[in-house]
Design a protein around this motif. Structure first.
Motif, short mmCIF file in Angstrom:
data_model
loop_
_atom_site.label_atom_id
_atom_site.label_comp_id
_atom_site.label_asym_id
_atom_site.label_seq_id
_atom_site.Cartn_x
_atom_site.Cartn_y
_atom_site.Cartn_z
N THR A 84 -10.71 -32.01 17.39
CA THR A 84 -9.86 -33.07 17.94
C THR A 84 -10.48 -34.43 17.63
O THR A 84 -11.69 -34.54 17.37
CB THR A 84 -9.71 -32.95 19.48
N ALA A 85 -9.65 -35.46 17.67
CA ALA A 85 -10.13 -36.81 17.43
C ALA A 85 -11.17 -37.20 18.49
O ALA A 85 -12.20 -37.80 18.17
CB ALA A 85 -8.96 -37.80 17.45
N ARG A 86 -10.92 -36.83 19.74
CA ARG A 86 -11.86 -37.15 20.81
C ARG A 86 -13.21 -36.51 20.55
O ARG A 86 -14.26 -37.15 20.67
CB ARG A 86 -11.32 -36.69 22.16
N GLU A 87 -13.22 -35.24 20.19
CA GLU A 87 -14.48 -34.55 19.92
C GLU A 87 -15.17 -35.14 18.69
O GLU A 87 -16.40 -35.26 18.66
CB GLU A 87 -14.24 -33.06 19.73
N ALA A 88 -14.38 -35.53 17.69
CA ALA A 88 -14.95 -36.10 16.47
C ALA A 88 -15.64 -37.43 16.75
O ALA A 88 -16.79 -37.65 16.37
CB ALA A 88 -13.87 -36.27 15.41
#
Length: 193
Positions: A84-88
């Motif tokens: 996910t973008a958040r995790e990235a």
């Protein structure tokens, strides 16, 4: 009949020479780094430097690319490997805390600090824009996948993330510990939409 080689063959490892030049630019900045500093650090003479790398500006451009491909490679890996973008973005900021404070190199980020001279600054500004663009691209993909609220502004969120990274880099130069930078990364992720 054997042909004569012109000049002497290079007697240095290009990657090692780039790493040494990178550390000089990283520590002192573009303007304060002289050819004498570079040749001393790289262990080569000025004629060899010019023959292998061109002038100081050309060497600096190659050093920045080398930095991005080596010391900065964690950013690209995080942006492409996380689901996910958040995790990235969270991974980039958490890993930045470690990379920006490593004991085996100057603190902070070469791309954030190394130049004020117009041409060198343009090279770094372009690279900083590429970092922000990579954040934006990953955030747009996350928005398209439904990971973020529909009203999320990908450009604004990417610029926020880049600003946090640049601030962390400055904090590292000012002596912040890895733990202090980790706390900044965690706080920034609390602001994630």
């Amino acid at each position: 009949m054997a042909t004569k080689q012109r000049g002497r063959p290079r007697s240095f490892d290009r990657g090692e020479a780039l790493d040494r030049a990178m550390r000089v630019f990283w520590e002192h900045g573009y303007e304060a780094t002289s050819i004498a500093h570079l040749t001393r650090a790289m262990g080569i003479g000025a004629p060899s430097l010019y023959a292998a790398f061109g002038d100081k500006a050309t060497l600096f451009k190659e050093v920045v690319a080398f930095y991005v491909d080596t010391y900065g490679a964690y950013m690209g890996r995080a942006l492409t490997q996380e689901p996910t973008a958040r995790e990235a973005v969270g991974r980039v900021l958490r890993e930045a805390a470690r990379w920006l404070t490593a004991d085996d190199r100057p603190r902070g980020c070469l791309v954030v600090f190394a130049a004020n001279e117009p041409e060198a600054e343009r090279i770094l500004r372009d690279q900083r824009a590429a970092f922000a663009g990579a954040f934006e691209e990953r955030i747009r993909a996350g928005l398209a996948a439904g990971e973020l609220p529909p009203a999320t502004d990908p450009m604004a969120l990417a610029r926020y993330c880049a600003a946090v990274f640049q601030g962390m880099s400055q904090q590292a130069r000012d002596g912040a510990s890895r733990e202090e930078l980790q706390a900044i990364a965690e706080t920034a992720m609390h602001c994630w939409p």
